[in-house]
Design a protein around this motif. Structure first.
Motif, PDB file in Angstrom:
ATOM      1  N   GLY A  49       0.790  -1.218   0.000  1.00 39.21           N
ATOM      2  CA  GLY A  49       0.000   0.000   0.000  1.00 39.21           C
ATOM      3  C   GLY A  49       0.822   1.267   0.000  1.00 39.21           C
ATOM      4  N   SER A  50       2.138   1.167   0.259  1.00 36.24           N
ATOM      5  CA  SER A  50       2.967   2.372   0.290  1.00 36.24           C
ATOM      6  C   SER A  50       3.132   2.939  -1.115  1.00 36.24           C
ATOM      7  N   ARG A  51       3.253   4.251  -1.194  1.00 36.47           N
ATOM      8  CA  ARG A  51       3.328   4.947  -2.488  1.00 36.47           C
ATOM      9  C   ARG A  51       4.761   5.398  -2.747  1.00 36.47           C
ATOM     10  N   LEU A  52       5.278   5.041  -3.919  1.00 34.31           N
ATOM     11  CA  LEU A  52       6.637   5.403  -4.274  1.00 34.31           C
ATOM     12  C   LEU A  52       6.735   6.874  -4.650  1.00 34.31           C
ATOM     13  N   GLU A  53       7.918   7.436  -4.443  1.00 29.77           N
ATOM     14  CA  GLU A  53       8.168   8.780  -4.955  1.00 29.77           C
ATOM     15  C   GLU A  53       8.074   8.745  -6.478  1.00 29.77           C
ATOM     16  N   ASN A  54       7.768   9.884  -7.086  1.00 30.97           N
ATOM     17  CA  ASN A  54       7.543   9.891  -8.529  1.00 30.97           C
ATOM     18  C   ASN A  54       8.832   9.654  -9.298  1.00 30.97           C
ATOM     19  N   GLU A  55       8.676   9.263 -10.550  1.00 31.02           N
ATOM     20  CA  GLU A  55       9.811   8.849 -11.378  1.00 31.02           C
ATOM     21  C   GLU A  55      10.830   9.968 -11.564  1.00 31.02           C
ATOM     22  N   VAL A  56      10.344  11.196 -11.721  1.00 31.09           N
ATOM     23  CA  VAL A  56      11.247  12.329 -11.930  1.00 31.09           C
ATOM     24  C   VAL A  56      12.130  12.543 -10.708  1.00 31.09           C
ATOM     25  N   ALA A  57      11.512  12.530  -9.519  1.00 31.10           N
ATOM     26  CA  ALA A  57      12.259  12.759  -8.283  1.00 31.10           C
ATOM     27  C   ALA A  57      13.279  11.651  -8.045  1.00 31.10           C
ATOM     28  N   LEU A  58      12.870  10.397  -8.268  1.00 31.30           N
ATOM     29  CA  LEU A  58      13.795   9.285  -8.060  1.00 31.30           C
ATOM     30  C   LEU A  58      14.949   9.347  -9.054  1.00 31.30           C
ATOM     31  N   GLY A  59      14.634   9.678 -10.306  1.00 27.41           N
ATOM     32  CA  GLY A  59      15.676   9.792 -11.319  1.00 27.41           C
ATOM     33  C   GLY A  59      16.680  10.880 -10.987  1.00 27.41           C
ATOM     34  N   GLU A  60      16.195  12.018 -10.500  1.00 26.15           N
ATOM     35  CA  GLU A  60      17.091  13.119 -10.146  1.00 26.15           C
ATOM     36  C   GLU A  60      17.983  12.742  -8.968  1.00 26.15           C
ATOM     37  N   ARG A  61      17.434  12.039  -7.992  1.00 27.98           N
ATOM     38  CA  ARG A  61      18.243  11.626  -6.834  1.00 27.98           C
ATOM     39  C   ARG A  61      19.348  10.666  -7.234  1.00 27.98           C
ATOM     40  N   LEU A  62      19.042   9.784  -8.208  1.00 26.76           N
ATOM     41  CA  LEU A  62      20.016   8.770  -8.606  1.00 26.76           C
ATOM     42  C   LEU A  62      20.872   9.202  -9.786  1.00 26.76           C
ATOM     43  N   GLY A  63      20.561  10.361 -10.360  1.00 24.43           N
ATOM     44  CA  GLY A  63      21.303  10.804 -11.529  1.00 24.43           C
ATOM     45  C   GLY A  63      21.034   9.951 -12.749  1.00 24.43           C
ATOM     46  N   LEU A  64      19.783   9.484 -12.882  1.00 26.04           N
ATOM     47  CA  LEU A  64      19.392   8.619 -13.993  1.00 26.04           C
ATOM     48  C   LEU A  64      18.232   9.251 -14.755  1.00 26.04           C
ATOM     49  N   SER A  65      18.065   8.838 -16.004  1.00 25.24           N
ATOM     50  CA  SER A  65      17.013   9.397 -16.839  1.00 25.24           C
ATOM     51  C   SER A  65      15.647   8.857 -16.419  1.00 25.24           C
ATOM     52  N   ARG A  66      14.617   9.644 -16.735  1.00 23.60           N
ATOM     53  CA  ARG A  66      13.257   9.207 -16.424  1.00 23.60           C
ATOM     54  C   ARG A  66      12.892   7.918 -17.165  1.00 23.60           C
ATOM     55  N   PRO A  67      13.276   7.748 -18.473  1.00 23.65           N
ATOM     56  CA  PRO A  67      12.962   6.477 -19.143  1.00 23.65           C
ATOM     57  C   PRO A  67      13.555   5.261 -18.434  1.00 23.65           C
ATOM     58  N   THR A  68      14.752   5.406 -17.857  1.00 29.54           N
ATOM     59  CA  THR A  68      15.361   4.286 -17.127  1.00 29.54           C
ATOM     60  C   THR A  68      14.529   3.933 -15.899  1.00 29.54           C
ATOM     61  N   ILE A  69      14.123   4.957 -15.145  1.00 27.32           N
ATOM     62  CA  ILE A  69      13.306   4.717 -13.949  1.00 27.32           C
ATOM     63  C   ILE A  69      11.944   4.154 -14.342  1.00 27.32           C
ATOM     64  N   ARG A  70      11.359   4.709 -15.392  1.00 28.05           N
ATOM     65  CA  ARG A  70      10.041   4.239 -15.836  1.00 28.05           C
ATOM     66  C   ARG A  70      10.089   2.763 -16.222  1.00 28.05           C
ATOM     67  N   ARG A  71      11.144   2.364 -16.922  1.00 25.86           N
ATOM     68  CA  ARG A  71      11.241   0.963 -17.334  1.00 25.86           C
ATOM     69  C   ARG A  71      11.429   0.055 -16.116  1.00 25.86           C
ATOM     70  N   ALA A  72      12.202   0.511 -15.140  1.00 24.42           N
ATOM     71  CA  ALA A  72      12.377  -0.273 -13.915  1.00 24.42           C
ATOM     72  C   ALA A  72      11.040  -0.475 -13.198  1.00 24.42           C
ATOM     73  N   ILE A  73      10.274   0.611 -13.099  1.00 23.90           N
ATOM     74  CA  ILE A  73       8.959   0.521 -12.454  1.00 23.90           C
ATOM     75  C   ILE A  73       8.047  -0.420 -13.236  1.00 23.90           C
ATOM     76  N   GLN A  74       8.095  -0.331 -14.572  1.00 26.48           N
ATOM     77  CA  GLN A  74       7.239  -1.181 -15.390  1.00 26.48           C
ATOM     78  C   GLN A  74       7.571  -2.658 -15.201  1.00 26.48           C
ATOM     79  N   GLU A  75       8.850  -2.970 -14.997  1.00 27.71           N
ATOM     80  CA  GLU A  75       9.246  -4.353 -14.726  1.00 27.71           C
ATOM     81  C   GLU A  75       8.494  -4.896 -13.514  1.00 27.71           C
ATOM     82  N   LEU A  76       8.382  -4.084 -12.489  1.00 31.98           N
ATOM     83  CA  LEU A  76       7.732  -4.515 -11.254  1.00 31.98           C
ATOM     84  C   LEU A  76       6.217  -4.489 -11.371  1.00 31.98           C
TER      85      LEU A  76
END
Length: 253
Positions: free
Chosen positions: A44-71
């Motif tokens: 039930g916990s809500r993840l931080e949005n893709e943009v924020a996570l990508g900025e924290r990790l220094g990664l592109s939004r498409p990379t984060i989006r694909r990771a989320i889609q895997e799950l």
């Protein structure tokens, strides 16, 4: 539901191999999955949005989006319109038996609740008259509900009942499952004819289930009969396949 975003700890991603052979999206997905399975990301916990996570990790939004889609594809996360990405509460696996979704959710330790959309008397059309073995134009009770598990919408349930059940109330339907209501009126459910299928969600169903438009849905049509052989309800239900599945046991004769 205004739930605070769950910020993943930075040390979860400290060992990312940014120039190694394993794709970054896959490494991100692995680490989020580990957090889910280990309880650091509870159901039930809500993840931080893709943009924020990508900025924290220094990664592109498409990379984060694909990771989320895997799950999401694994059934561990679910995207909810207007809310974001949440950890799934656990998929409901339903045996193909004469039970109600309300009972199935309760038996799987999830809290069922109901949003009642329609409760009205309607004349039976040709199809409903055939399903309920009544005359065309006879009064029937039409119900439409959203069933939720731990406040997450799982299914849209549409049912028609013969005229003797026109006194079923909204209070009963929001507090109990339909089969509980019928049993309280002395109905003994004995057998049902059921068909399971799949189709794309309508715009309205997508809105109610908080999924993308034209997402795939599981469907079930069922006519249930009491111990005298009388049809007591016909239902057309649709379910989110990321949160719900049917289970059948096959026996070799």
């Amino acid at each position: 539901m205004n739930q605070k975003e769950h910020i993943l700890p930075a040390d979860l991603f400290m060992d990312l191999e940014r120039s190694g052979p394993m794709p970054l999206y896959f490494q991100i997905a692995q680490r989020i999955e580990k957090a889910i399975m280990g309880g650091d990301l509870p159901a039930g916990s809500r993840l931080e949005n893709e943009v924020a996570l990508g900025e924290r990790l220094g990664l592109s939004r498409p990379t984060i989006r694909r990771a989320i889609q895997e799950l999401v594809d694994k059934g561990l996360l679910v995207r909810r319109r207007g809310i974001g990405t949440q950890v799934v509460h656990g998929q409901v696996t339903r045996r193909v038996e004469l039970t109600s979704l309300f009972d199935d959710l309760a038996n799987s330790s999830q809290k069922p609740s109901t949003q009642l959309l329609v409760l009205q008397e309607v004349p039976a059309d040709t199809n409903i008259a055939e399903k309920l073995a009544v005359a065309e134009g006879d009064p029937t009770l039409h119900l439409r509900r959203v069933r939720l598990a731990d406040d997450v919408p799982v299914a849209v349930l549409e049912n028609w009942l013969p005229a003797e059940f026109l006194d079923v109330t909204s209070d009963e339907l929001t507090a109990y499952g339909l089969y509980q209501v019928l049993r309280a009126r002395g109905v003994t459910m004995r057998v049902a004819k059921q068909r399971i299928g799949a189709r794309k969600a309508t715009t309205d169903e997508a809105r109610l289930l908080e999924i993308d438009r034209s997402s795939a849905l599981l469907t079930m049509d069922r006519t249930a009969y009491d111990n005298s052989g009388r049809a007591v309800e016909f239902g057309h239900h649709c379910y989110r396949p990321d949160l719900y599945s049917f289970e059948v046991t096959l026996v070799d004769k």
